[in-house]
Design an enzyme around this catalytic site. Structure first.
Site: not given
Ligand code: GLC
Ligand code: CA
Length: 557
Positions: A22, A24, A99, A200, A254, A327-328
Protein backbone atom coordinates in the site's frame (compact mmCIF):
# COMPACT_ATOMS: atom_id res chain seq x y z
CA UNK A 1 11.82 -25.02 -28.21
CA UNK A 2 9.15 -23.08 -30.01
CA UNK A 3 9.38 -19.48 -29.06
CA UNK A 4 5.65 -19.31 -28.72
CA UNK A 5 5.87 -21.67 -25.78
CA UNK A 6 7.93 -19.35 -23.60
CA UNK A 7 5.43 -19.99 -20.83
CA UNK A 8 6.77 -23.51 -20.40
CA UNK A 9 10.09 -22.15 -19.23
CA UNK A 10 8.62 -19.32 -17.21
CA UNK A 11 8.17 -18.98 -13.46
CA UNK A 12 4.97 -17.18 -12.52
CA UNK A 13 4.47 -14.92 -9.52
CA UNK A 14 0.92 -14.20 -8.43
CA UNK A 15 0.18 -10.78 -7.00
CA UNK A 16 -2.96 -10.32 -4.93
CA UNK A 17 -2.99 -6.54 -5.20
CA UNK A 18 -5.15 -5.82 -2.17
CA UNK A 19 -2.57 -7.38 0.11
CA UNK A 20 0.72 -6.71 -1.64
CA UNK A 21 1.87 -3.16 -0.95
CA UNK A 22 0.00 0.00 0.00
CA UNK A 23 1.46 3.36 -0.99
CA UNK A 24 -1.19 5.86 0.06
CA UNK A 25 -1.92 4.71 3.59
CA UNK A 26 -5.53 3.63 3.04
CA UNK A 27 -4.66 0.11 4.19
CA UNK A 28 -5.30 -1.39 0.75
CA UNK A 29 -2.55 -2.52 -1.56
CA UNK A 30 -2.43 -0.66 -4.87
CA UNK A 31 -0.84 -0.64 -8.32
CA UNK A 32 1.78 2.01 -7.43
CA UNK A 33 2.66 -0.41 -4.62
CA UNK A 34 3.29 -3.17 -7.13
CA UNK A 35 5.38 -0.82 -9.26
CA UNK A 36 7.51 -0.11 -6.19
CA UNK A 37 8.21 -3.82 -5.94
CA UNK A 38 8.96 -4.62 -9.57
CA UNK A 39 12.67 -4.64 -8.80
CA UNK A 40 11.98 -7.06 -5.98
CA UNK A 41 10.27 -9.41 -8.44
CA UNK A 42 13.18 -9.07 -10.83
CA UNK A 43 15.63 -9.91 -8.04
CA UNK A 44 13.62 -13.00 -7.17
CA UNK A 45 13.96 -14.02 -10.81
CA UNK A 46 10.36 -14.55 -11.87
CA UNK A 47 9.26 -14.15 -15.49
CA UNK A 48 5.52 -13.58 -15.41
CA UNK A 49 3.23 -11.72 -13.06
CA UNK A 50 -0.36 -12.88 -12.75
CA UNK A 51 -2.37 -10.01 -11.36
CA UNK A 52 -5.62 -10.81 -9.56
CA UNK A 53 -8.55 -8.56 -10.58
CA UNK A 54 -7.95 -4.82 -10.33
CA UNK A 55 -11.07 -3.78 -12.22
CA UNK A 56 -13.93 -1.58 -11.07
CA UNK A 57 -15.86 -3.61 -8.51
CA UNK A 58 -18.01 -3.30 -5.39
CA UNK A 59 -15.58 -5.85 -3.90
CA UNK A 60 -18.09 -8.39 -2.65
CA UNK A 61 -15.55 -11.05 -3.61
CA UNK A 62 -12.43 -8.88 -3.65
CA UNK A 63 -12.71 -7.96 -7.29
CA UNK A 64 -14.04 -11.24 -8.68
CA UNK A 65 -17.30 -9.33 -8.96
CA UNK A 66 -16.52 -6.98 -11.82
CA UNK A 67 -18.61 -3.89 -12.51
CA UNK A 68 -16.57 -2.66 -15.46
CA UNK A 69 -14.06 -4.83 -17.30
CA UNK A 70 -12.27 -1.90 -18.84
CA UNK A 71 -11.47 0.33 -15.94
CA UNK A 72 -9.30 0.15 -12.86
CA UNK A 73 -10.87 0.30 -9.42
CA UNK A 74 -9.86 3.63 -7.83
CA UNK A 75 -8.65 1.87 -4.67
CA UNK A 76 -5.98 0.26 -6.82
CA UNK A 77 -5.09 3.35 -8.84
CA UNK A 78 -5.71 4.59 -12.37
CA UNK A 79 -5.37 3.19 -15.87
CA UNK A 80 -2.18 5.28 -16.16
CA UNK A 81 -0.78 3.50 -13.11
CA UNK A 82 -1.65 0.16 -14.67
CA UNK A 83 -0.01 1.14 -17.96
CA UNK A 84 3.11 2.11 -16.07
CA UNK A 85 3.14 -1.23 -14.31
CA UNK A 86 2.99 -3.03 -17.64
CA UNK A 87 5.82 -0.89 -18.96
CA UNK A 88 8.01 -1.42 -15.90
CA UNK A 89 7.53 -5.18 -16.17
CA UNK A 90 8.17 -5.27 -19.90
CA UNK A 91 11.28 -3.11 -19.45
CA UNK A 92 12.66 -5.89 -17.27
CA UNK A 93 11.62 -8.68 -19.65
CA UNK A 94 8.83 -9.78 -17.39
CA UNK A 95 5.33 -10.40 -18.68
CA UNK A 96 1.90 -9.68 -17.31
CA UNK A 97 -1.18 -11.84 -17.39
CA UNK A 98 -4.54 -10.51 -16.26
CA UNK A 99 -7.44 -12.25 -14.58
CA UNK A 100 -10.37 -12.83 -16.90
CA UNK A 101 -13.60 -13.27 -14.94
CA UNK A 102 -16.35 -13.99 -17.45
CA UNK A 103 -18.51 -16.66 -15.87
CA UNK A 104 -20.22 -13.86 -13.97
CA UNK A 105 -20.16 -10.11 -13.45
CA UNK A 106 -21.05 -8.00 -10.46
CA UNK A 107 -24.75 -7.27 -9.98
CA UNK A 108 -23.59 -3.67 -10.28
CA UNK A 109 -22.31 -4.16 -13.82
CA UNK A 110 -24.25 -2.04 -16.31
CA UNK A 111 -25.38 -5.21 -18.12
CA UNK A 112 -27.05 -6.56 -15.00
CA UNK A 113 -28.48 -3.21 -13.98
CA UNK A 114 -30.16 -3.03 -17.40
CA UNK A 115 -31.04 -6.69 -17.50
CA UNK A 116 -32.92 -6.58 -14.23
CA UNK A 117 -34.94 -3.70 -15.69
CA UNK A 118 -35.81 -5.94 -18.63
CA UNK A 119 -34.01 -3.61 -21.09
CA UNK A 120 -34.45 -5.20 -24.50
CA UNK A 121 -30.81 -5.65 -25.48
CA UNK A 122 -29.79 -6.97 -22.05
CA UNK A 123 -32.89 -8.99 -21.33
CA UNK A 124 -31.18 -12.36 -21.48
CA UNK A 125 -27.57 -11.42 -20.76
CA UNK A 126 -28.09 -13.42 -17.55
CA UNK A 127 -30.07 -16.48 -16.50
CA UNK A 128 -33.52 -15.40 -15.41
CA UNK A 129 -36.35 -17.71 -14.38
CA UNK A 130 -39.90 -17.01 -13.32
CA UNK A 131 -41.06 -17.54 -9.78
CA UNK A 132 -42.43 -15.93 -6.68
CA UNK A 133 -40.20 -14.81 -3.82
CA UNK A 134 -41.54 -17.47 -1.48
CA UNK A 135 -41.56 -20.25 -4.11
CA UNK A 136 -38.83 -22.84 -4.29
CA UNK A 137 -36.01 -21.60 -6.53
CA UNK A 138 -36.25 -22.58 -10.24
CA UNK A 139 -34.03 -25.61 -9.70
CA UNK A 140 -32.00 -27.26 -6.95
CA UNK A 141 -28.54 -26.11 -8.04
CA UNK A 142 -26.22 -25.12 -5.24
CA UNK A 143 -23.86 -22.17 -5.21
CA UNK A 144 -20.16 -22.92 -4.76
CA UNK A 145 -20.31 -20.45 -1.89
CA UNK A 146 -23.14 -22.37 -0.20
CA UNK A 147 -26.93 -22.26 -0.37
CA UNK A 148 -29.14 -22.04 -3.45
CA UNK A 149 -27.59 -20.81 -6.70
CA UNK A 150 -30.69 -18.67 -7.26
CA UNK A 151 -31.74 -15.37 -5.74
CA UNK A 152 -34.96 -13.48 -6.26
CA UNK A 153 -34.71 -10.02 -7.75
CA UNK A 154 -37.51 -7.69 -6.64
CA UNK A 155 -36.99 -5.25 -9.46
CA UNK A 156 -37.46 -7.75 -12.26
CA UNK A 157 -39.70 -10.06 -10.24
CA UNK A 158 -37.72 -13.14 -11.26
CA UNK A 159 -34.95 -15.38 -10.03
CA UNK A 160 -31.39 -15.11 -11.41
CA UNK A 161 -28.62 -17.66 -11.33
CA UNK A 162 -25.35 -17.15 -9.44
CA UNK A 163 -22.94 -20.04 -9.03
CA UNK A 164 -21.02 -17.90 -6.53
CA UNK A 165 -22.24 -15.09 -4.29
CA UNK A 166 -25.59 -13.43 -4.95
CA UNK A 167 -23.64 -10.36 -6.02
CA UNK A 168 -22.05 -12.42 -8.82
CA UNK A 169 -24.80 -13.22 -11.36
CA UNK A 170 -23.77 -15.70 -14.10
CA UNK A 171 -23.76 -14.33 -17.63
CA UNK A 172 -25.54 -16.17 -20.40
CA UNK A 173 -22.96 -17.33 -22.93
CA UNK A 174 -25.67 -18.65 -25.25
CA UNK A 175 -26.39 -15.07 -26.14
CA UNK A 176 -24.16 -14.09 -29.06
CA UNK A 177 -24.02 -10.48 -27.97
CA UNK A 178 -22.57 -11.57 -24.65
CA UNK A 179 -19.84 -13.50 -26.44
CA UNK A 180 -19.16 -10.54 -28.74
CA UNK A 181 -18.73 -8.24 -25.77
CA UNK A 182 -16.42 -10.67 -23.95
CA UNK A 183 -14.21 -11.30 -26.98
CA UNK A 184 -14.04 -7.62 -27.79
CA UNK A 185 -13.00 -6.87 -24.23
CA UNK A 186 -10.29 -9.56 -24.35
CA UNK A 187 -8.94 -8.13 -27.58
CA UNK A 188 -8.93 -4.67 -26.05
CA UNK A 189 -6.69 -5.82 -23.18
CA UNK A 190 -4.43 -7.78 -25.50
CA UNK A 191 -4.04 -4.74 -27.67
CA UNK A 192 -2.94 -2.82 -24.62
CA UNK A 193 -0.01 -5.21 -24.58
CA UNK A 194 -0.74 -7.85 -21.95
CA UNK A 195 0.75 -11.31 -22.37
CA UNK A 196 -2.22 -13.49 -21.58
CA UNK A 197 -5.02 -14.33 -19.22
CA UNK A 198 -5.75 -16.47 -16.21
CA UNK A 199 -9.35 -17.49 -16.85
CA UNK A 200 -11.48 -17.65 -13.76
CA UNK A 201 -13.68 -20.80 -13.44
CA UNK A 202 -13.72 -21.01 -17.22
CA UNK A 203 -15.29 -24.47 -17.36
CA UNK A 204 -18.51 -23.21 -15.75
CA UNK A 205 -19.55 -20.91 -18.60
CA UNK A 206 -21.89 -23.39 -20.31
CA UNK A 207 -25.04 -24.67 -18.60
CA UNK A 208 -27.48 -27.37 -19.71
CA UNK A 209 -30.04 -25.39 -21.68
CA UNK A 210 -33.21 -26.43 -19.86
CA UNK A 211 -31.57 -25.79 -16.45
CA UNK A 212 -32.81 -29.14 -15.06
CA UNK A 213 -32.55 -30.22 -11.42
CA UNK A 214 -29.26 -31.84 -10.44
CA UNK A 215 -28.73 -35.14 -8.66
CA UNK A 216 -29.13 -34.22 -4.97
CA UNK A 217 -26.82 -37.07 -3.94
CA UNK A 218 -23.94 -35.96 -6.09
CA UNK A 219 -21.79 -33.57 -4.01
CA UNK A 220 -22.40 -30.04 -5.24
CA UNK A 221 -25.97 -30.25 -6.53
CA UNK A 222 -26.34 -29.37 -10.21
CA UNK A 223 -22.62 -29.64 -10.96
CA UNK A 224 -23.26 -32.13 -13.78
CA UNK A 225 -25.19 -29.35 -15.52
CA UNK A 226 -22.66 -26.56 -15.20
CA UNK A 227 -19.18 -28.11 -14.94
CA UNK A 228 -17.83 -28.79 -18.46
CA UNK A 229 -21.26 -27.94 -19.87
CA UNK A 230 -22.37 -28.95 -23.36
CA UNK A 231 -21.24 -25.81 -25.21
CA UNK A 232 -17.91 -25.33 -23.43
CA UNK A 233 -15.74 -26.73 -26.26
CA UNK A 234 -17.55 -24.51 -28.76
CA UNK A 235 -17.17 -21.39 -26.66
CA UNK A 236 -13.48 -22.05 -26.19
CA UNK A 237 -13.01 -22.73 -29.90
CA UNK A 238 -14.74 -19.50 -30.70
CA UNK A 239 -12.56 -17.67 -28.19
CA UNK A 240 -9.47 -19.10 -29.86
CA UNK A 241 -10.65 -18.13 -33.28
CA UNK A 242 -11.74 -14.64 -32.40
CA UNK A 243 -9.11 -13.72 -29.84
CA UNK A 244 -6.23 -16.06 -29.11
CA UNK A 245 -5.16 -18.00 -32.17
CA UNK A 246 -2.78 -15.57 -33.80
CA UNK A 247 -1.35 -14.21 -30.62
CA UNK A 248 1.67 -15.19 -28.62
CA UNK A 249 -0.06 -15.49 -25.27
CA UNK A 250 -0.17 -17.57 -22.12
CA UNK A 251 -3.62 -18.81 -21.15
CA UNK A 252 -4.25 -20.44 -17.81
CA UNK A 253 -7.72 -21.86 -17.37
CA UNK A 254 -9.02 -22.35 -13.87
CA UNK A 255 -11.19 -25.46 -14.02
CA UNK A 256 -13.26 -26.97 -11.27
CA UNK A 257 -13.78 -30.73 -11.11
CA UNK A 258 -11.45 -31.51 -14.00
CA UNK A 259 -9.18 -34.56 -13.93
CA UNK A 260 -5.93 -35.23 -15.74
CA UNK A 261 -7.63 -37.14 -18.47
CA UNK A 262 -10.23 -34.53 -19.42
CA UNK A 263 -7.57 -31.85 -19.06
CA UNK A 264 -6.13 -32.98 -22.36
CA UNK A 265 -9.23 -31.78 -24.17
CA UNK A 266 -8.25 -28.26 -23.18
CA UNK A 267 -4.47 -28.14 -23.25
CA UNK A 268 -3.38 -30.56 -25.92
CA UNK A 269 -1.51 -29.10 -28.89
CA UNK A 270 -4.38 -29.56 -31.28
CA UNK A 271 -7.41 -29.03 -29.15
CA UNK A 272 -8.54 -26.65 -26.49
CA UNK A 273 -6.10 -23.88 -27.08
CA UNK A 274 -5.22 -23.23 -23.44
CA UNK A 275 -1.61 -23.33 -22.24
CA UNK A 276 -2.37 -25.00 -18.91
CA UNK A 277 -5.03 -25.51 -16.26
CA UNK A 278 -5.36 -24.65 -12.62
CA UNK A 279 -7.09 -27.77 -11.33
CA UNK A 280 -8.13 -28.69 -7.81
CA UNK A 281 -7.51 -32.41 -7.48
CA UNK A 282 -4.39 -32.11 -5.34
CA UNK A 283 -6.01 -29.36 -3.27
CA UNK A 284 -8.72 -31.78 -2.18
CA UNK A 285 -6.50 -34.35 -0.47
CA UNK A 286 -7.26 -32.89 2.95
CA UNK A 287 -11.03 -32.62 2.45
CA UNK A 288 -13.50 -35.29 3.49
CA UNK A 289 -16.74 -36.30 1.82
CA UNK A 290 -18.46 -33.20 3.18
CA UNK A 291 -16.39 -30.91 0.94
CA UNK A 292 -13.83 -28.25 1.69
CA UNK A 293 -14.96 -27.42 5.24
CA UNK A 294 -14.82 -31.09 6.20
CA UNK A 295 -11.15 -31.36 7.08
CA UNK A 296 -9.22 -34.57 7.15
CA UNK A 297 -5.56 -35.35 7.45
CA UNK A 298 -3.93 -35.54 4.04
CA UNK A 299 -2.60 -38.78 2.72
CA UNK A 300 0.70 -38.50 0.88
CA UNK A 301 -0.08 -41.58 -1.21
CA UNK A 302 -3.13 -39.81 -2.57
CA UNK A 303 -1.18 -36.64 -3.28
CA UNK A 304 1.50 -38.67 -5.09
CA UNK A 305 -1.12 -40.52 -7.09
CA UNK A 306 -2.78 -37.29 -8.24
CA UNK A 307 0.41 -35.43 -9.09
CA UNK A 308 1.75 -38.50 -10.91
CA UNK A 309 -1.46 -38.84 -12.85
CA UNK A 310 -1.18 -35.25 -14.08
CA UNK A 311 2.52 -35.63 -14.85
CA UNK A 312 1.90 -38.75 -16.90
CA UNK A 313 -1.28 -37.64 -18.67
CA UNK A 314 0.26 -34.42 -19.92
CA UNK A 315 3.76 -35.76 -20.48
CA UNK A 316 3.82 -35.57 -24.26
CA UNK A 317 0.89 -33.38 -25.07
CA UNK A 318 -0.31 -30.54 -22.93
CA UNK A 319 1.37 -28.86 -19.98
CA UNK A 320 1.03 -28.67 -16.20
CA UNK A 321 0.51 -25.65 -14.02
CA UNK A 322 2.28 -26.36 -10.73
CA UNK A 323 0.95 -24.76 -7.56
CA UNK A 324 0.49 -25.40 -3.87
CA UNK A 325 -0.80 -21.98 -3.02
CA UNK A 326 -2.92 -19.16 -4.33
CA UNK A 327 -5.43 -16.62 -3.05
CA UNK A 328 -8.11 -19.35 -2.72
CA UNK A 329 -6.06 -21.75 -0.64
CA UNK A 330 -4.70 -21.63 2.89
CA UNK A 331 -0.92 -21.36 3.15
CA UNK A 332 0.77 -24.53 1.92
CA UNK A 333 3.39 -24.60 4.66
CA UNK A 334 0.62 -24.71 7.29
CA UNK A 335 -1.19 -27.40 5.39
CA UNK A 336 1.37 -29.78 3.90
CA UNK A 337 4.33 -28.77 6.01
CA UNK A 338 4.91 -27.64 9.59
CA UNK A 339 4.51 -23.92 10.22
CA UNK A 340 6.28 -24.04 13.59
CA UNK A 341 9.40 -26.05 14.34
CA UNK A 342 10.11 -26.99 10.72
CA UNK A 343 8.67 -23.97 8.96
CA UNK A 344 11.83 -23.22 6.98
CA UNK A 345 12.63 -26.85 6.18
CA UNK A 346 9.11 -27.73 5.11
CA UNK A 347 8.61 -24.56 3.06
CA UNK A 348 11.81 -25.42 1.19
CA UNK A 349 10.74 -29.03 0.77
CA UNK A 350 7.46 -27.95 -0.84
CA UNK A 351 9.36 -25.51 -3.05
CA UNK A 352 11.58 -28.38 -4.16
CA UNK A 353 8.59 -30.35 -5.37
CA UNK A 354 7.10 -27.28 -7.04
CA UNK A 355 10.23 -26.66 -9.06
CA UNK A 356 11.17 -30.21 -9.96
CA UNK A 357 7.94 -31.52 -11.42
CA UNK A 358 7.26 -30.98 -15.10
CA UNK A 359 5.25 -27.83 -15.65
CA UNK A 360 5.24 -24.12 -14.94
CA UNK A 361 5.69 -23.24 -11.24
CA UNK A 362 3.41 -20.59 -9.74
CA UNK A 363 4.58 -18.74 -6.65
CA UNK A 364 1.89 -16.95 -4.67
CA UNK A 365 3.05 -13.78 -2.91
CA UNK A 366 4.63 -14.57 0.46
CA UNK A 367 5.22 -18.21 -0.38
CA UNK A 368 8.83 -17.31 -1.20
CA UNK A 369 9.39 -16.40 2.46
CA UNK A 370 7.32 -19.23 3.91
CA UNK A 371 4.32 -17.17 5.09
CA UNK A 372 1.89 -19.13 7.25
CA UNK A 373 -1.80 -19.30 8.10
CA UNK A 374 -3.16 -16.80 10.56
CA UNK A 375 -5.67 -16.56 13.42
CA UNK A 376 -9.31 -15.48 13.46
CA UNK A 377 -10.21 -15.07 17.12
CA UNK A 378 -13.53 -13.49 16.36
CA UNK A 379 -15.82 -13.89 13.35
CA UNK A 380 -15.60 -10.12 12.80
CA UNK A 381 -11.99 -10.65 11.67
CA UNK A 382 -13.14 -12.77 8.74
CA UNK A 383 -13.12 -10.88 5.44
CA UNK A 384 -13.73 -13.56 2.87
CA UNK A 385 -17.30 -13.81 1.62
CA UNK A 386 -17.06 -17.57 1.24
CA UNK A 387 -15.94 -18.10 4.86
CA UNK A 388 -18.50 -15.56 6.08
CA UNK A 389 -21.30 -17.40 4.31
CA UNK A 390 -20.07 -20.69 5.71
CA UNK A 391 -19.96 -19.43 9.31
CA UNK A 392 -23.40 -17.89 8.97
CA UNK A 393 -24.94 -21.08 7.59
CA UNK A 394 -23.13 -23.36 10.03
CA UNK A 395 -24.36 -21.30 12.97
CA UNK A 396 -27.91 -21.32 11.63
CA UNK A 397 -27.81 -25.12 11.38
CA UNK A 398 -28.11 -27.21 14.53
CA UNK A 399 -24.66 -28.65 14.17
CA UNK A 400 -22.72 -25.82 15.80
CA UNK A 401 -23.52 -23.70 18.81
CA UNK A 402 -20.78 -21.14 18.70
CA UNK A 403 -18.00 -19.70 16.58
CA UNK A 404 -15.45 -21.27 18.91
CA UNK A 405 -16.40 -24.67 17.50
CA UNK A 406 -15.91 -23.45 13.95
CA UNK A 407 -12.75 -21.55 14.59
CA UNK A 408 -10.28 -24.39 13.96
CA UNK A 409 -11.88 -25.07 10.60
CA UNK A 410 -11.72 -21.40 9.62
CA UNK A 411 -8.14 -21.08 10.76
CA UNK A 412 -7.20 -24.14 8.76
CA UNK A 413 -9.15 -23.55 5.59
CA UNK A 414 -10.27 -19.96 5.09
CA UNK A 415 -9.04 -18.22 1.97
CA UNK A 416 -8.21 -15.22 4.17
CA UNK A 417 -5.18 -17.17 5.39
CA UNK A 418 -3.39 -16.33 2.19
CA UNK A 419 -4.80 -12.82 1.89
CA UNK A 420 -3.13 -11.27 4.93
CA UNK A 421 -0.70 -8.44 4.14
CA UNK A 422 2.57 -9.33 2.50
CA UNK A 423 5.27 -9.30 5.16
CA UNK A 424 7.98 -6.97 3.91
CA UNK A 425 9.78 -6.09 7.13
CA UNK A 426 9.54 -6.13 10.91
CA UNK A 427 8.18 -2.60 10.93
CA UNK A 428 4.63 -1.83 11.93
CA UNK A 429 2.08 -3.68 9.80
CA UNK A 430 4.96 -5.67 8.36
CA UNK A 431 5.83 -2.68 6.17
CA UNK A 432 2.69 -3.23 4.12
CA UNK A 433 0.94 0.03 4.99
CA UNK A 434 1.26 3.13 7.09
CA UNK A 435 -2.48 3.04 7.69
CA UNK A 436 -4.80 0.40 9.08
CA UNK A 437 -4.57 -2.73 6.96
CA UNK A 438 -7.89 -3.96 5.54
CA UNK A 439 -7.16 -7.40 6.97
CA UNK A 440 -5.06 -8.30 10.00
CA UNK A 441 -1.31 -8.85 9.67
CA UNK A 442 -0.15 -12.34 10.68
CA UNK A 443 1.52 -12.26 14.09
CA UNK A 444 4.82 -13.80 13.05
CA UNK A 445 5.80 -10.90 10.75
CA UNK A 446 8.69 -9.83 12.99
CA UNK A 447 10.46 -13.09 12.15
CA UNK A 448 8.93 -13.95 8.81
CA UNK A 449 9.49 -11.06 6.42
CA UNK A 450 11.24 -10.25 3.17
CA UNK A 451 13.92 -8.07 4.69
CA UNK A 452 15.00 -10.74 7.17
CA UNK A 453 14.80 -13.44 4.54
CA UNK A 454 16.99 -11.57 2.10
CA UNK A 455 19.62 -11.00 4.81
CA UNK A 456 19.77 -14.68 5.69
CA UNK A 457 21.43 -16.91 3.14
CA UNK A 458 19.73 -19.98 4.59
CA UNK A 459 16.25 -18.51 4.19
CA UNK A 460 13.34 -19.83 2.20
CA UNK A 461 13.75 -16.80 -0.08
CA UNK A 462 17.31 -17.69 -1.09
CA UNK A 463 16.25 -21.28 -1.63
CA UNK A 464 13.59 -20.12 -4.11
CA UNK A 465 16.24 -18.00 -5.83
CA UNK A 466 18.45 -21.04 -6.21
CA UNK A 467 15.64 -23.20 -7.53
CA UNK A 468 14.71 -20.54 -10.08
CA UNK A 469 18.34 -20.39 -11.24
CA UNK A 470 18.71 -24.14 -11.45
CA UNK A 471 15.53 -24.46 -13.43
CA UNK A 472 16.67 -21.88 -15.95
CA UNK A 473 20.11 -23.47 -16.32
CA UNK A 474 19.03 -27.06 -16.87
CA UNK A 475 16.49 -28.16 -19.42
CA UNK A 476 15.78 -31.36 -17.53
CA UNK A 477 13.90 -29.36 -14.88
CA UNK A 478 11.50 -28.01 -17.47
CA UNK A 479 11.29 -30.73 -20.07
CA UNK A 480 12.54 -33.93 -18.45
CA UNK A 481 10.31 -37.00 -18.36
CA UNK A 482 8.87 -37.88 -14.97
CA UNK A 483 8.92 -41.27 -13.29
CA UNK A 484 7.64 -41.99 -9.80
CA UNK A 485 10.00 -43.88 -7.47
CA UNK A 486 9.06 -45.55 -4.18
CA UNK A 487 5.37 -45.49 -5.18
CA UNK A 488 4.14 -47.05 -1.95
CA UNK A 489 6.17 -45.04 0.51
CA UNK A 490 3.80 -43.19 2.82
CA UNK A 491 6.18 -40.47 3.94
CA UNK A 492 8.50 -39.89 1.02
CA UNK A 493 7.80 -38.49 -2.44
CA UNK A 494 10.61 -39.52 -4.78
CA UNK A 495 10.90 -39.35 -8.55
CA UNK A 496 13.26 -39.29 -11.44
CA UNK A 497 13.41 -36.74 -14.25
CA UNK A 498 15.29 -37.56 -17.42
CA UNK A 499 16.12 -35.69 -20.61
CA UNK A 500 18.72 -37.20 -22.91
CA UNK A 501 21.65 -37.92 -20.63
CA UNK A 502 20.56 -35.44 -17.99
CA UNK A 503 19.01 -37.11 -14.99
CA UNK A 504 17.68 -35.88 -11.65
CA UNK A 505 16.56 -37.83 -8.61
CA UNK A 506 14.30 -35.91 -6.24
CA UNK A 507 13.66 -37.21 -2.71
CA UNK A 508 11.31 -35.36 -0.36
CA UNK A 509 10.27 -36.30 3.15
CA UNK A 510 6.79 -34.87 3.76
CA UNK A 511 6.71 -35.45 7.53
CA UNK A 512 8.74 -34.92 10.67
CA UNK A 513 9.94 -38.54 10.95
CA UNK A 514 13.35 -39.78 9.85
CA UNK A 515 12.71 -42.49 7.27
CA UNK A 516 15.50 -44.36 5.51
CA UNK A 517 14.89 -45.18 1.89
CA UNK A 518 16.59 -47.45 -0.59
CA UNK A 519 17.18 -45.81 -3.95
CA UNK A 520 19.36 -48.09 -6.05
CA UNK A 521 18.76 -45.60 -8.91
CA UNK A 522 21.11 -43.23 -7.14
CA UNK A 523 24.32 -45.17 -7.51
CA UNK A 524 23.71 -46.66 -10.90
CA UNK A 525 26.46 -44.61 -12.43
CA UNK A 526 28.84 -42.58 -10.31
CA UNK A 527 28.54 -40.76 -7.08
CA UNK A 528 25.66 -38.41 -7.76
CA UNK A 529 25.97 -34.73 -7.12
CA UNK A 530 23.62 -33.12 -4.67
CA UNK A 531 22.34 -30.14 -6.64
CA UNK A 532 20.26 -28.65 -3.90
CA UNK A 533 18.82 -29.66 -0.54
CA UNK A 534 17.33 -28.06 2.53
CA UNK A 535 19.81 -29.26 5.17
CA UNK A 536 23.33 -27.95 5.34
CA UNK A 537 25.08 -31.03 6.68
CA UNK A 538 24.85 -33.74 4.09
CA UNK A 539 25.73 -37.39 4.28
CA UNK A 540 27.56 -38.90 1.35
CA UNK A 541 25.19 -40.33 -1.24
CA UNK A 542 24.61 -44.03 -1.11
CA UNK A 543 21.79 -46.24 -2.32
CA UNK A 544 20.36 -45.99 1.16
CA UNK A 545 19.67 -42.53 2.46
CA UNK A 546 18.50 -41.39 5.86
CA UNK A 547 16.21 -38.42 5.69
CA UNK A 548 15.73 -35.78 8.36
CA UNK A 549 12.37 -34.10 9.09
CA UNK A 550 11.00 -32.52 5.90
CA UNK A 551 14.31 -33.09 4.17
CA UNK A 552 14.45 -32.54 0.41
CA UNK A 553 17.31 -33.45 -1.89
CA UNK A 554 17.79 -33.14 -5.60
CA UNK A 555 20.60 -35.24 -7.05
CA UNK A 556 22.05 -34.94 -10.50
CA UNK A 557 23.39 -38.17 -11.93
C1 GLC B 1 -12.27 -18.31 -8.65
C2 GLC B 1 -11.41 -17.29 -7.95
C3 GLC B 1 -12.00 -17.01 -6.61
C4 GLC B 1 -13.38 -16.46 -6.81
C5 GLC B 1 -14.24 -17.37 -7.67
C6 GLC B 1 -15.43 -16.64 -8.19
O1 GLC B 1 -12.25 -19.55 -8.03
O2 GLC B 1 -10.08 -17.70 -7.90
O3 GLC B 1 -11.21 -16.16 -5.83
O4 GLC B 1 -14.01 -16.28 -5.57
O5 GLC B 1 -13.56 -17.83 -8.80
O6 GLC B 1 -15.05 -15.68 -9.12
CA1 CA C 1 -3.66 2.01 -1.15
Amino acid sequence: MDDDQWWKEAVVYQVYPRSFNDTNGDGIGDIPGIIEKVDYLEDLGVDVVWLNPVYESPMADNGYDIADYQSIHPEFGTMEDWERLLEELHDRDMRLIMDLVVNHTSDEHEWFVKSRKGHEKYDDYYYWAEGEPDDDPPNNWESLFGGSAWSYDDERGEYYLHLFDKKQPDINWRNEDVRDEVFEMMNWWLEKGIDGFRMDVINLISKTESLPDGDPEGGLTGAEHFIDGPELPNYLDEMCERVLDDRDVMTVGEMIGVDANTARNYVSEDSGGLSMLIHFEHMEVDAGDGGKWDIKEFDLLELKRILTDWQESLADDGWNCLYFNNHDQPRAVSRFGDDEEYRVESAKMLATVLFTLQGTPFIYQGQEIGMTNTTFEDPSEIQDVEAENYVEMALESDEYDSYEELRPVIEYRSRDNSRTPMQWSDEENAGFTEGDPWIGVTENYEDVNVEAARDDEMSVWHYYRSLIDLRSERDVFVHGAYELLLPDHEEVFAYRRTLGDEELIVVCNFFDGEPSVELPELIRVDTPELLIGNYSVREAADSKINLRPYEARVYEL
